[in-house]
Design a protein around this motif. Structure first.
Motif, PDB file in Angstrom:
ATOM      1  N   ALA A  94      91.814 162.187  27.149  1.00 49.84           N
ATOM      2  CA  ALA A  94      90.519 162.578  27.713  1.00 49.84           C
ATOM      3  C   ALA A  94      90.454 164.071  28.023  1.00 49.84           C
ATOM      4  N   ASN A  95      91.609 164.726  28.164  1.00 45.65           N
ATOM      5  CA  ASN A  95      91.592 166.170  28.383  1.00 45.65           C
ATOM      6  C   ASN A  95      91.087 166.915  27.152  1.00 45.65           C
ATOM      7  N   GLU A  96      91.174 166.294  25.974  1.00 45.13           N
ATOM      8  CA  GLU A  96      90.686 166.900  24.740  1.00 45.13           C
ATOM      9  C   GLU A  96      89.206 166.614  24.524  1.00 45.13           C
ATOM     10  N   ALA A  97      88.777 165.431  24.890  1.00 45.79           N
ATOM     11  CA  ALA A  97      87.377 165.020  24.746  1.00 45.79           C
ATOM     12  C   ALA A  97      87.081 164.011  25.857  1.00 45.79           C
ATOM     13  N   PRO A  98      86.267 164.371  26.834  1.00 49.32           N
ATOM     14  CA  PRO A  98      86.020 163.494  27.983  1.00 49.32           C
ATOM     15  C   PRO A  98      85.562 162.083  27.610  1.00 49.32           C
ATOM     16  N   LEU A  99      84.887 161.935  26.488  1.00 55.68           N
ATOM     17  CA  LEU A  99      84.434 160.610  26.068  1.00 55.68           C
ATOM     18  C   LEU A  99      85.604 159.641  25.888  1.00 55.68           C
ATOM     19  N   LEU A 100      86.780 160.164  25.576  1.00 53.15           N
ATOM     20  CA  LEU A 100      87.950 159.308  25.373  1.00 53.15           C
ATOM     21  C   LEU A 100      88.412 158.638  26.663  1.00 53.15           C
ATOM     22  N   GLY A 101      87.901 159.065  27.795  1.00 50.68           N
ATOM     23  CA  GLY A 101      88.279 158.463  29.067  1.00 50.68           C
ATOM     24  C   GLY A 101      87.526 157.189  29.390  1.00 50.68           C
ATOM     25  N   TRP A 102      86.679 156.719  28.503  1.00 48.72           N
ATOM     26  CA  TRP A 102      85.845 155.546  28.786  1.00 48.72           C
ATOM     27  C   TRP A 102      86.667 154.290  29.025  1.00 48.72           C
ATOM     28  N   ASP A 103      87.828 154.175  28.398  1.00 50.38           N
ATOM     29  CA  ASP A 103      88.570 152.910  28.475  1.00 50.38           C
ATOM     30  C   ASP A 103      89.322 152.701  29.785  1.00 50.38           C
ATOM     31  N   ASN A 104      89.240 153.651  30.700  1.00 53.81           N
ATOM     32  CA  ASN A 104      89.871 153.398  31.991  1.00 53.81           C
ATOM     33  C   ASN A 104      88.876 153.500  33.145  1.00 53.81           C
ATOM     34  N   LEU A 105      87.615 153.226  32.831  1.00 54.04           N
ATOM     35  CA  LEU A 105      86.607 153.172  33.878  1.00 54.04           C
ATOM     36  C   LEU A 105      86.793 151.890  34.681  1.00 54.04           C
ATOM     37  N   PRO A 106      86.784 151.988  35.997  1.00 53.85           N
ATOM     38  CA  PRO A 106      87.024 150.788  36.812  1.00 53.85           C
ATOM     39  C   PRO A 106      85.875 149.788  36.746  1.00 53.85           C
ATOM     40  N   PHE A 107      86.224 148.518  36.879  1.00 52.68           N
ATOM     41  CA  PHE A 107      85.294 147.395  37.016  1.00 52.68           C
ATOM     42  C   PHE A 107      84.507 147.061  35.743  1.00 52.68           C
ATOM     43  N   ILE A 108      84.857 147.647  34.607  1.00 51.89           N
ATOM     44  CA  ILE A 108      84.190 147.294  33.350  1.00 51.89           C
ATOM     45  C   ILE A 108      84.655 145.903  32.915  1.00 51.89           C
ATOM     46  N   ALA A 109      85.943 145.656  33.004  1.00 54.79           N
ATOM     47  CA  ALA A 109      86.509 144.341  32.705  1.00 54.79           C
ATOM     48  C   ALA A 109      87.496 144.006  33.827  1.00 54.79           C
ATOM     49  N   THR A 110      87.476 142.779  34.245  1.00 56.91           N
ATOM     50  CA  THR A 110      88.363 142.370  35.333  1.00 56.91           C
ATOM     51  C   THR A 110      89.551 141.540  34.863  1.00 56.91           C
ATOM     52  N   SER A 111      89.576 141.214  33.549  1.00 59.19           N
ATOM     53  CA  SER A 111      90.692 140.447  32.997  1.00 59.19           C
ATOM     54  C   SER A 111      90.810 140.762  31.509  1.00 59.19           C
ATOM     55  N   TYR A 112      91.911 140.346  30.887  1.00 63.96           N
ATOM     56  CA  TYR A 112      92.068 140.546  29.449  1.00 63.96           C
ATOM     57  C   TYR A 112      90.980 139.791  28.690  1.00 63.96           C
ATOM     58  N   ALA A 113      90.549 138.659  29.177  1.00 61.96           N
ATOM     59  CA  ALA A 113      89.519 137.873  28.498  1.00 61.96           C
ATOM     60  C   ALA A 113      88.186 138.621  28.451  1.00 61.96           C
ATOM     61  N   ASP A 114      87.917 139.412  29.486  1.00 60.34           N
ATOM     62  CA  ASP A 114      86.669 140.193  29.492  1.00 60.34           C
ATOM     63  C   ASP A 114      86.701 141.247  28.429  1.00 60.34           C
TER      64      ASP A 114
END
Length: 114
Positions: A94-114
């Motif tokens: 994400a330091n190279e392109a902020p968009l790459l940080g999307w996958d660690n946004l909190p509360f998007i998925a609460t389990s692997y199934a989500d």
């Protein structure tokens, strides 16, 4: 099969056009996570599916736990052609392109199934 796995297999299948000579290709896939980590387990599943769907034309050897390249070196290894494929959290870049940080946004998925 998850969307990501399907997309990855589709990508691998398109690579078969590069194998016009009919020889199988052996790829090394570095991964930063332990062999028992969910990501590494999915990497092994991905490799098995690629071998199955390409009738053995592409064989991927998964190297978990940073045994081939450390996590921070995987992207560069791919860019420089040292390996044809690898797996790393997008957010690590994400330091190279902020968009790459999307996958660690909190509360998007609460389990692997989500």
């Amino acid at each position: 099969m998850t969307y990501a796995l399907k997309a990855g297999v589709a990508l691998a299948l398109t690579a078969t056009t590069a194998m016009a000579d009919g020889h199988a290709q052996n790829w090394d896939m570095p991964m930063a996570y332990a062999a028992t980590n969910y990501h590494s387990e999915q990497g092994v599943l991905f490799a098995e599916r690629v071998a199955e769907y390409t009738d053995g034309a592409i064989n991927i050897t998964v190297h978990p736990g940073g045994s081939l390249f450390g996590g921070g070196d995987i992207k560069r290894a791919i860019q420089t052609g040292q390996v044809p494929i690898g797996e790393r959290f997008m957010s690590a870049h994400a330091n190279e392109a902020p968009l790459l940080g999307w996958d660690n946004l909190p509360f998007i998925a609460t389990s692997y199934a989500d």
